[in-house]
Design a protein around this motif. Sequence first.
Motif, PDB file in Angstrom:
ATOM      1  N   ARG A 392       0.860  -1.193   0.000  1.00  0.00           N
ATOM      2  CA  ARG A 392       0.000   0.000   0.000  1.00  0.00           C
ATOM      3  C   ARG A 392       0.895   1.242   0.000  1.00  0.00           C
ATOM      4  N   ASP A 393       0.948   1.900  -1.171  1.00  0.00           N
ATOM      5  CA  ASP A 393       1.787   3.100  -1.289  1.00  0.00           C
ATOM      6  C   ASP A 393       1.155   4.259  -0.538  1.00  0.00           C
ATOM      7  N   VAL A 394       1.941   4.857   0.332  1.00  0.00           N
ATOM      8  CA  VAL A 394       1.464   6.018   1.090  1.00  0.00           C
ATOM      9  C   VAL A 394       2.535   7.100   0.980  1.00  0.00           C
ATOM     10  N   GLN A 395       2.091   8.339   0.804  1.00  0.00           N
ATOM     11  CA  GLN A 395       3.027   9.460   0.762  1.00  0.00           C
ATOM     12  C   GLN A 395       2.856  10.321   2.011  1.00  0.00           C
ATOM     13  N   HIS A 396       3.943  11.017   2.390  1.00  0.00           N
ATOM     14  CA  HIS A 396       3.898  11.910   3.556  1.00  0.00           C
ATOM     15  C   HIS A 396       4.329  13.304   3.117  1.00  0.00           C
ATOM     16  N   GLY A 397       3.648  14.319   3.658  1.00  0.00           N
ATOM     17  CA  GLY A 397       4.034  15.690   3.328  1.00  0.00           C
ATOM     18  C   GLY A 397       3.350  16.675   4.258  1.00  0.00           C
ATOM     19  N   PHE A 398       3.621  17.954   4.035  1.00  0.00           N
ATOM     20  CA  PHE A 398       3.062  19.011   4.875  1.00  0.00           C
ATOM     21  C   PHE A 398       2.083  19.864   4.087  1.00  0.00           C
ATOM     22  N   THR A 399       0.980  20.250   4.765  1.00  0.00           N
ATOM     23  CA  THR A 399       0.070  21.227   4.169  1.00  0.00           C
ATOM     24  C   THR A 399       0.720  22.597   4.307  1.00  0.00           C
ATOM     25  N   ASP A 400       0.106  23.627   3.686  1.00  0.00           N
ATOM     26  CA  ASP A 400       0.693  24.960   3.819  1.00  0.00           C
ATOM     27  C   ASP A 400       0.627  25.425   5.268  1.00  0.00           C
ATOM     28  N   ASN A 401      -0.395  25.003   6.023  1.00  0.00           N
ATOM     29  CA  ASN A 401      -0.496  25.417   7.430  1.00  0.00           C
ATOM     30  C   ASN A 401       0.147  24.405   8.378  1.00  0.00           C
ATOM     31  N   TYR A 402       1.101  23.602   7.807  1.00  0.00           N
ATOM     32  CA  TYR A 402       2.005  22.739   8.561  1.00  0.00           C
ATOM     33  C   TYR A 402       1.360  21.567   9.277  1.00  0.00           C
ATOM     34  N   LEU A 403       0.295  21.012   8.686  1.00  0.00           N
ATOM     35  CA  LEU A 403      -0.214  19.725   9.181  1.00  0.00           C
ATOM     36  C   LEU A 403       0.577  18.630   8.470  1.00  0.00           C
ATOM     37  N   GLN A 404       0.972  17.596   9.214  1.00  0.00           N
ATOM     38  CA  GLN A 404       1.650  16.451   8.595  1.00  0.00           C
ATOM     39  C   GLN A 404       0.569  15.491   8.102  1.00  0.00           C
ATOM     40  N   VAL A 405       0.592  15.161   6.804  1.00  0.00           N
ATOM     41  CA  VAL A 405      -0.484  14.350   6.240  1.00  0.00           C
ATOM     42  C   VAL A 405       0.060  13.109   5.541  1.00  0.00           C
ATOM     43  N   PHE A 406      -0.583  11.969   5.789  1.00  0.00           N
ATOM     44  CA  PHE A 406      -0.276  10.715   5.099  1.00  0.00           C
ATOM     45  C   PHE A 406      -1.455  10.411   4.175  1.00  0.00           C
ATOM     46  N   PHE A 407      -1.167  10.148   2.905  1.00  0.00           N
ATOM     47  CA  PHE A 407      -2.256   9.869   1.957  1.00  0.00           C
ATOM     48  C   PHE A 407      -1.787   8.872   0.911  1.00  0.00           C
ATOM     49  N   GLN A 419      -3.599  18.116  -4.088  1.00  0.00           N
ATOM     50  CA  GLN A 419      -4.776  18.552  -3.329  1.00  0.00           C
ATOM     51  C   GLN A 419      -5.288  17.319  -2.582  1.00  0.00           C
ATOM     52  N   VAL A 420      -5.301  17.400  -1.260  1.00  0.00           N
ATOM     53  CA  VAL A 420      -5.620  16.233  -0.425  1.00  0.00           C
ATOM     54  C   VAL A 420      -6.767  16.576   0.519  1.00  0.00           C
ATOM     55  N   LYS A 421      -7.800  15.730   0.547  1.00  0.00           N
ATOM     56  CA  LYS A 421      -8.912  15.955   1.471  1.00  0.00           C
ATOM     57  C   LYS A 421      -8.559  15.337   2.820  1.00  0.00           C
ATOM     58  N   ILE A 422      -8.561  16.136   3.881  1.00  0.00           N
ATOM     59  CA  ILE A 422      -8.214  15.636   5.223  1.00  0.00           C
ATOM     60  C   ILE A 422      -9.386  14.801   5.742  1.00  0.00           C
ATOM     61  N   THR A 423      -9.088  13.525   6.082  1.00  0.00           N
ATOM     62  CA  THR A 423     -10.161  12.627   6.534  1.00  0.00           C
ATOM     63  C   THR A 423     -10.060  12.326   8.031  1.00  0.00           C
ATOM     64  N   GLU A 424      -8.840  12.498   8.591  1.00  0.00           N
ATOM     65  CA  GLU A 424      -8.668  12.161  10.016  1.00  0.00           C
ATOM     66  C   GLU A 424      -7.591  13.051  10.626  1.00  0.00           C
ATOM     67  N   ASN A 428       0.820  15.006  15.000  1.00  0.00           N
ATOM     68  CA  ASN A 428       1.918  14.699  14.065  1.00  0.00           C
ATOM     69  C   ASN A 428       1.529  13.709  12.978  1.00  0.00           C
ATOM     70  N   GLU A 429       0.255  13.419  12.836  1.00  0.00           N
ATOM     71  CA  GLU A 429      -0.132  12.459  11.807  1.00  0.00           C
ATOM     72  C   GLU A 429      -1.593  12.591  11.438  1.00  0.00           C
ATOM     73  N   CYS A 430      -1.899  13.347  10.381  1.00  0.00           N
ATOM     74  CA  CYS A 430      -3.280  13.407   9.886  1.00  0.00           C
ATOM     75  C   CYS A 430      -3.378  12.447   8.693  1.00  0.00           C
ATOM     76  N   ARG A 431      -4.587  12.008   8.380  1.00  0.00           N
ATOM     77  CA  ARG A 431      -4.797  11.110   7.236  1.00  0.00           C
ATOM     78  C   ARG A 431      -5.597  11.866   6.179  1.00  0.00           C
ATOM     79  N   GLY A 432      -5.353  11.515   4.915  1.00  0.00           N
ATOM     80  CA  GLY A 432      -6.089  12.208   3.862  1.00  0.00           C
ATOM     81  C   GLY A 432      -6.253  11.349   2.623  1.00  0.00           C
ATOM     82  N   GLU A 433      -7.036  11.865   1.687  1.00  0.00           N
ATOM     83  CA  GLU A 433      -7.251  11.183   0.398  1.00  0.00           C
ATOM     84  C   GLU A 433      -6.852  12.134  -0.730  1.00  0.00           C
ATOM     85  N   LEU A 434      -6.105  11.593  -1.705  1.00  0.00           N
ATOM     86  CA  LEU A 434      -5.681  12.420  -2.830  1.00  0.00           C
ATOM     87  C   LEU A 434      -6.902  12.798  -3.676  1.00  0.00           C
TER      88      LEU A 434
END
Length: 447
Positions: A392-407, A419-424, A428-434
């Motif tokens: 399961r490929d997952v990427q990690h990065g930062f939003t402009d307002n510095y949330l850490q997101v895995f999607f 553009q990632v929709k924040i789901t959780e 230090n670890e939010c989840r999102g969908e591309l």
Amino acid sequence: MPSVAFYTLGCKVNFYDTEAIWQLFKNEGYEQVDFEEPADVYLINTCTVTNTGDKKSRQMIRRAVRRNPEAIVAVTGCYAQTSPGEILDIPGVDLVIGNQDRDQIMTHVNHIQQSRQPVNAVRNIMKTREFEELEVPGFADRTRAFLKIQDGCNNFCTFCIIPWSRGLSRSRDPQSIVKQAHQMVEAGYQEFVLTGIHTGGYGDDLDNYRLSDLLWELDKVDGLERVRISSIEASQIDDRLLEVLGSSSKMCRHLHIPLQAGHNDVLKAMRRKYTTEEYFTKMEMIRKAMPDVGITTDVIVGFPGETDDMFRAGYDFMKAVNYSEMHVFPYSKRTGTPAARMTNQIDEEIKNARVQELIDLSEEMQLAYAKRFVGQTLSVIAERSAKDAPGRDVQHGFTDNYLQVFFGGDDSLQGQLCQVKITEAGVNECRGELVRVGGGSLQPSAR
Ligand code: SF4
């Protein structure tokens, strides 16, 4: 082909300086090898922000000497600038050069290859008024580009040794920054992190040219999506800066504004340039200009003389500011600073208990801030893969307002603005969908 290996300690500025020094070796036909491997030249870029920084720097220097006793071992950075004698006492060290004259490094290395005599090339940096311009066309392992725009500091906070290792504040020529910005966009970078020792002090030594003027120039750079300021002092936030933060669509909604302490008596003993009241007013002004901004900070706990009441008041103050994250450090004595000579040092156990309380508070506030963005689509630059399940490929990065997101997404997304929709929400670890790959305004409603 001769080989060179680097080891860098400390801050973003040190990592930028190492990239610049690598360019000098590259231009002379060197290849870069890992620090764990045998090399013809080792360069250690040192840190001296704490006594531990000195100790760690010495360890890495000795490791290089052991790795290849025939190699040239060169040492630069803040520990080299403040303590060249201590470093030259380490057997096997060939070159010590401070936080300037790095454009001379190759001359020294070539000379030492003949003479095999150690060289102390450290000069007094307190007299230096020119910013050291060194080429950095790109970064080997980064998807966000660091742009060094300033060096040195004029503040002399009582716990800090940095002004003595980096000298007084010096700003880089704006045109050279804009030129590098265009180079970086051509090289594929979409976010710039403006960095310096005292980034907000940019322009102090320029004629009627402030950080805000530079931000407006960067705002006009085509292809550049995001500009982030690595750190800025509350005392440097003025109306001109708030105007560009509030109206440019490229400014990240994230400001790192060190507080250090939440009580005026402690701030005074630290020789900080603001009171809690002034600091709080600036936070309100920022939030008016940038409603969803994430404000992060640095806090030193257990500064000499910090009573339990002062700590309590500070705790309440930080809660009232409502940060999106706090970096919490126990005060550690740095030899050579006024604070290290203060008599009313705090017991380690008390310090550690206070640190834990603030870390708990930080996590509470961080989670509350992240929850505000669940359901929203935010821009994220994918930085690295973070497989969390086989296949399961997952990427990690930062939003402009510095949330850490895995999607979810494969490595082809790295370096791309997504553009990632924040789901959780998480600490230090939010989840999102591309949602899609590509730019888009940083603010839900373009300002
Ligand atoms: S502002 Fe204070 S803490 Fe920051 S580099 Fe300058 S002297 Fe050190």
